[in-house]
Motif scaffolding. Structure first.
Motif, PDB file in Angstrom:
ATOM      1  N   TYR A   1      32.461   0.279 -29.933  1.00 30.85           N
ATOM      2  CA  TYR A   1      33.264  -0.658 -29.144  1.00 30.85           C
ATOM      3  C   TYR A   1      34.454   0.121 -28.574  1.00 30.85           C
TER       4      TYR A   1
ATOM      5  N   TYR B   1      25.735   7.493 -31.292  1.00 32.56           N
ATOM      6  CA  TYR B   1      26.353   7.044 -30.056  1.00 32.56           C
ATOM      7  C   TYR B   1      27.448   8.038 -29.654  1.00 32.56           C
TER       8      TYR B   1
ATOM      9  N   ALA C   1      30.147  -4.407 -26.632  1.00 31.45           N
ATOM     10  CA  ALA C   1      29.669  -3.121 -27.131  1.00 31.45           C
ATOM     11  C   ALA C   1      29.432  -2.141 -25.984  1.00 31.45           C
TER      12      ALA C   1
ATOM     13  N   ASN D   1      19.592  -5.535 -30.671  1.00 35.83           N
ATOM     14  CA  ASN D   1      20.381  -6.471 -31.473  1.00 35.83           C
ATOM     15  C   ASN D   1      20.093  -7.920 -31.093  1.00 35.83           C
TER      16      ASN D   1
ATOM     17  N   THR E   1      25.543  -5.484 -35.945  1.00 34.86           N
ATOM     18  CA  THR E   1      26.517  -5.741 -34.876  1.00 34.86           C
ATOM     19  C   THR E   1      27.599  -4.678 -34.831  1.00 34.86           C
TER      20      THR E   1
ATOM     21  N   ARG F   1      27.632  -1.610 -36.148  1.00 39.03           N
ATOM     22  CA  ARG F   1      27.246  -0.200 -36.081  1.00 39.03           C
ATOM     23  C   ARG F   1      27.346   0.306 -34.653  1.00 39.03           C
ATOM     24  N   LEU F   2      27.433  -0.623 -33.695  1.00 37.86           N
ATOM     25  CA  LEU F   2      27.550  -0.265 -32.285  1.00 37.86           C
ATOM     26  C   LEU F   2      28.969   0.216 -31.980  1.00 37.86           C
TER      27      LEU F   2
ATOM     28  N   ALA G   1      27.141   0.027 -25.593  1.00 35.99           N
ATOM     29  CA  ALA G   1      25.794   0.530 -25.818  1.00 35.99           C
ATOM     30  C   ALA G   1      24.801  -0.576 -25.476  1.00 35.99           C
ATOM     31  N   ASP G   2      23.543  -0.204 -25.428  1.00 34.03           N
ATOM     32  CA  ASP G   2      22.495  -1.169 -25.133  1.00 34.03           C
ATOM     33  C   ASP G   2      22.339  -2.114 -26.331  1.00 34.03           C
ATOM     34  N   THR G   3      22.416  -3.406 -26.084  1.00 29.81           N
ATOM     35  CA  THR G   3      22.347  -4.393 -27.175  1.00 29.81           C
ATOM     36  C   THR G   3      21.027  -5.158 -27.186  1.00 29.81           C
TER      37      THR G   3
ATOM     38  N   LEU H   1      28.740  -8.876 -29.135  1.00 26.75           N
ATOM     39  CA  LEU H   1      27.780  -7.919 -28.589  1.00 26.75           C
ATOM     40  C   LEU H   1      28.062  -7.598 -27.127  1.00 26.75           C
TER      41      LEU H   1
ATOM     42  N   THR I   1      26.444   7.933 -35.920  1.00 21.51           N
ATOM     43  CA  THR I   1      25.618   6.775 -35.598  1.00 21.51           C
ATOM     44  C   THR I   1      24.683   7.045 -34.443  1.00 21.51           C
TER      45      THR I   1
END
Length: 322
Positions: free
Chosen positions: A173, A7, A193, A200, A168, A170-171, A195-197, A190, A5
């Motif tokens: 967690y 990440y 997560a 999203n 949502t 694919r991030l 990662a940067d959201t 979110l 993905t």
């Protein structure tokens, strides 16, 4: 190491913990009984309307066809959230939801909620044709057209929800696991997560905002023409019947649209108390809809009486529709 993905490879969250609603933890037994009562009324009321619409020959018009879909949606929408709320009030373990279960709940919720949003728009269009263009109405809203419109609302809702669910989840967690909400929804999930959201949140606001604003604009436009047409009616009885039918739809639309505005326009709102507005359109509104439509619609009242007491309340011959 980087995953497919894109990440970084991190510890994967296997489950989440739903914090629930604020203040319910102080008296869990009381709130359990309250939500159980609401859920029972919701299922009973919507099931009765669904049975009445499906079995009563007097309720064969497009308006009641769409009302049947609405009752089914309300029952399902409440079922997506309330049982998990009840489980969380009983035991601490009831608040735990698996990662996959969270994804399924989020998908089902947005699938049903967006389908209901589109359905309200179709119902407004139906009332517009019935009142403003009565001669064209039987041709435009024949049985196949009604089935097609209902099918489009379900299909569009499914695509809309799949888009948000895939974006949502694919991030990555990797913790924390506490969802500050009473069910898995996009804004609170979110926040967890790793990662940067920002993208999203932008897509959520643009997509959900466009859908809600577009549907609401079409509904308001339809009712502007409807009100103008009703005011031109010569008989007071005609105006009363038209306003009675349309006011029920407008009431449920307002109850449905106002809470989401408070939620999705403030995606970074924090705390379990942020879920309070969602209680209205996920738990309270599905319970109220059967009462609103029944109290404002004489034909539905008669159909329910016929259903419950086997035709003992058959209306007199030649009685006018509501």
């Amino acid at each position: 190491m980087v995953t497919e993905t894109g990440y970084p490879n991190r510890t994967v969250v296997k489950h989440f913990l739903l914090e629930g609603l604020m203040y319910t933890g102080e008296h869990p037994s009381l709130f359990f009984l309250i939500f159980l009562l609401i859920y029972s009324i919701t299922l009973t009321g919507n099931l009765l309307i669904l049975l009445a619409v499906g079995s009563d020959p007097h309720l064969r018009s497009p308006m009641y066809h769409f009302l049947g879909h609405l009752s089914f949606l309300d029952a399902c929408l409440s079922t997506v959230t309330v049982p998990k709320v009840l489980a969380g009030l009983l035991t601490q373990g009831g608040k735990v939801i698996s990662f996959e279960g969270c994804a399924v709940q989020l998908y089902c919720f947005h699938f049903l909620a967006s389908t209901e949003c589109f359905l309200y728009t179709v119902m407004a269009y139906d009332r517009y044709l019935a009142i403003c263009q009565p001669l064209r109405y039987p041709v435009a809203m024949h049985r196949r057209a009604c089935a097609a419109l209902a099918g489009i609302t379900w299909a569009t809702g499914a695509v809309h929800s799949a888009t948000h669910t895939s974006l949502t989840f694919r991030l990555p967690y990797c913790g924390p696991r506490r969802v500050a909400y009473f069910f898995c929804d996009i804004p609170p999930v979110l926040k967890l997560a790793c990662a940067d959201t920002a993208v999203n949140e932008l897509v959520m606001l643009a997509n959900i905002g466009a859908v809600a604003a577009g549907c609401l604009t079409l509904i308001v436009t339809s009712y502007v023409f409807i009100v103008a047409a009703v005011l031109r009616m010569r008989t007071a009885d005609g105006r009363r019947r038209a306003f009675s039918t349309c006011s029920a739809h407008l009431t449920v639309v307002l109850l449905y649209y106002l809470p989401p505005v408070c939620i999705y326009l403030q995606p970074r709102s924090r705390g379990a108390g942020a879920g309070a507005p969602a209680v209205f359109y996920t738990i309270v509104t599905p319970m109220l809809n059967p009462f609103i439509y029944t109290l404002r619609n004489r034909e539905v009242k008669r159909a329910l009486q016929r259903l419950l007491c086997g035709g003992c309340a058959e209306p007199p011959a030649g009685s006018p529709p509501p």
